[in-house]
Design a protein around this motif. Structure first.
Motif, short mmCIF file in Angstrom:
data_model
loop_
_atom_site.label_atom_id
_atom_site.label_comp_id
_atom_site.label_asym_id
_atom_site.label_seq_id
_atom_site.Cartn_x
_atom_site.Cartn_y
_atom_site.Cartn_z
N ALA A 124 -6.67 5.30 2.60
CA ALA A 124 -6.99 5.88 1.30
C ALA A 124 -5.82 5.68 0.33
O ALA A 124 -4.65 5.64 0.74
N ASP A 125 -6.15 5.56 -0.94
CA ASP A 125 -5.10 5.45 -1.95
C ASP A 125 -4.17 6.65 -1.91
O ASP A 125 -3.00 6.56 -2.30
N SER A 126 -4.66 7.79 -1.46
CA SER A 126 -3.86 9.01 -1.39
C SER A 126 -2.77 8.94 -0.33
O SER A 126 -1.86 9.78 -0.29
N ARG A 176 -10.07 -4.03 -0.09
CA ARG A 176 -10.12 -2.83 -0.93
C ARG A 176 -11.54 -2.61 -1.45
O ARG A 176 -12.24 -3.56 -1.81
N GLU A 224 -9.54 3.18 7.81
CA GLU A 224 -9.58 3.43 6.37
C GLU A 224 -8.19 3.84 5.89
O GLU A 224 -7.56 4.74 6.46
N PRO A 247 -12.76 -0.48 -4.46
CA PRO A 247 -12.24 0.34 -5.56
C PRO A 247 -13.00 1.64 -5.78
O PRO A 247 -12.37 2.68 -6.04
N ARG A 297 -11.75 4.24 -3.63
CA ARG A 297 -10.31 4.46 -3.70
C ARG A 297 -9.67 4.35 -2.32
O ARG A 297 -8.89 5.21 -1.88
N ALA A 298 -10.02 3.28 -1.65
CA ALA A 298 -9.53 3.07 -0.29
C ALA A 298 -9.61 1.59 0.06
O ALA A 298 -10.36 0.82 -0.56
N SER A 299 -8.82 1.21 1.05
CA SER A 299 -8.92 -0.11 1.66
C SER A 299 -9.35 0.06 3.11
O SER A 299 -9.13 1.12 3.71
N TRP A 339 0.84 -1.21 0.00
CA TRP A 339 0.00 0.00 0.00
C TRP A 339 0.87 1.25 0.00
O TRP A 339 1.84 1.34 0.76
N ASN A 340 0.53 2.17 -0.87
CA ASN A 340 1.18 3.47 -0.90
C ASN A 340 2.69 3.35 -1.05
O ASN A 340 3.46 4.09 -0.44
#
Length: 473
Positions: free
Chosen positions: A200-202, A174, A198, A176, A179-181, A131-132
């Motif tokens: 986040a993809d960010s 996840r 949470e 989709p 945009r988070a797991s 992740w990230n």
């Protein structure tokens, strides 16, 4: 019962349960067949790799010190690596020259007072999270352990800047569309708490809710739809007095209370502090396959056990022992949160585990679940891979060859693919006849093994893992 015993070396699954014989960084693997040119990325796996500590055998498979293994695929070649996770507890025991910690199924070392004060070791032995841009080894009783994705060195635990107050489970899921797991952790205290996290993809991590649970229990996994997180809280109740007095280990102090039923916990992501809760018939589960919403109904697929006898069976496998257990089945649940009602349907009546689906159908209606299964009677390690059509119930198996024991199947779709079966399934396989492990690359549509990438040594059985595509892959 804690003394180390020699494991007999027959040419079957028992040979796999040996301490990891060799650690190494990425080195070329012998490739049999042809690896697809567009299969580019790294399969990371995690599982227990030391089964005793200073001559004392652990009391359960779940207690083994973890090792992260990896197979990197690029340009039709494969390289492999494997290293023990050098947890703080493992390093402390090595400095002390003796076993120090309690585990899931292992009591703390020493006399009665030491057992009362016993600490658990974060074995980091269950799964991985990519992740990230970072890689983490996960164990549900503690914090995630960061691992260098390039050489598998241990970098230490993290709480994501104080976001995780207690534990962080080994099964993030996840969503989709968001945009988070999402993940959870259990916190023990005067009241057991369920923390919801949470990622986040960010790169932002936040705790979205903390919910009370009615009793001290165990939750291994959950599942997510686009709008909800769903937990099945089985009627396991920790015998607190025994645990506090150091009488037995946590995993064996979990009492099965079928009269309480299983609690269904439906958490709306729009307002996670206001879950819907109701009870249904008792059952146990480790792992979920997928879930999705169909109108007002939530459909949940999972591997269902009638009781908790599977705990004894799993606990004794590393010693080469097979204990009787009620076999599981692949089950579909239809949840009506408004009516607080659930109905169940058996899709596959075969002993199976480790369900996985294609990444493109996470939280969506889907067709195929992939499973590790027992081809014959439930006994040792799973010995076949199955593709299950969850709509028709049709099952098809993959011919791995005799004496080969697969791990959890990981689905990798071809870049840009829309169909679930347009791609490959990856599984680490232990071959007892040659006492080596290999990565099997399976065509997801045709179900044949198209390539094998061989380590020159065996790998202990792994639990969970995931595929991290290379950039541009």
């Amino acid at each position: 019962t804690m003394q180390a015993t020699a494991i007999p070396p027959p040419a079957d699954w028992r040979r796999a349960f040996r301490d990891l014989e060799r650690e190494h960084g990425f080195e070329p693997l012998e490739v049999e067949g042809t690896l697809p040119a567009d299969l580019r990325g790294t399969l990371y796996r995690n599982g227990p790799a030391l089964f005793s500590s200073f001559g004392e055998r652990y009391g359960h498979w779940f207690d083994g010190d973890g090792a992260v293994s990896a197979v990197r695929l690029e340009g039709g070649t494969a390289s492999g690596a494997v290293r023990l996770v050098e947890s703080e507890g493992l390093l402390e025991e090595r400095r002390a020259g003796r076993r120090l910690f309690a585990g899931y199924g292992t009591v703390a070392a020493g006399g009665p007072l030491a057992r009362i004060r016993g600490r658990q070791k974060n074995a980091a032995n269950t799964s991985v999270l990519s992740w990230n841009g970072a890689l983490y080894a996960l164990w549900e009783g503690g914090k995630p352990t960061r691992i260098d994705p390039d050489d598998l060195a241990t970098l230490g635990t993290t709480d994501f800047g104080g976001v995780i107050p207690g534990a962080f489970s080994a099964h993030p899921h996840r969503v989709p569309v968001r945009r988070a797991s999402y993940n959870f952790g259990l916190r023990f205290g005067r009241q057991m708490l369920l923390d919801l996290i949470e990622l986040a993809d960010s790169g932002q991590v936040r705790r979205i809710a903390t919910l009370p649970l009615p009793a001290a229990t165990m939750i291994h996994d959950f599942i997510a739809t686009e709008g909800h997180l769903i937990f099945f809280v089985s009627p396991l109740e920790l015998q607190l007095l025994r645990q506090l007095l150091g009488l037995g280990a946590y995993g064996y102090n979990l009492a099965w209370r079928p009269e309480a039923g299983t609690e269904v916990l439906v958490v709306p992501l729009a307002d996670p502090t206001r879950p819907i809760r109701f009870a249904c018939e008792p059952f146990f589960q480790f792992h979920f396959s997928n879930a999705f919403e169909r109108g007002g109904t939530i459909v949940v697929d999972f591997v269902r056990y009638p009781d908790f006898s599977v705990n004894e069976w799993l606990g004794h496998l590393p010693a080469g022992e097979v204990r009787p257990a009620a076999p599981p089945s692949f089950c579909r649940a239809f949840l009506d949160p408004r009516a607080r009602r659930v109905e169940f349907e058996t899709v596959l009546d075969q002993s199976c585990e480790f369900p996985r689906v294609a990444p493109s159908v996470l939280t969506r209606d889907y067709r195929y679940a992939w499973l590790a299964a027992h081809a014959g009677e439930t006994g040792g390690l799973w010995d076949e891979l199955v593709r299950l059509d969850v709509r028709t119930g049709e099952r098809r198996s993959v011919d791995l060859g005799p004496g080969r024991y697969p791990s959890e199947p990981v689905v990798v779709q071809r870049p840009g693919a829309a169909a679930e079966e347009d791609g490959w399934v990856l599984s680490l396989v232990y071959d007892a006849a040659v006492d080596r492990s290999h990565l099997a690359v399976i065509d997801a549509a045709g179900l044949e093994v198209i390539a094998r990438a061989w380590f020159d040594h065996p790998l202990p059985p792994t639990f969970h893992g995931g595929f991290a595509p290379l950039r541009g892959g």
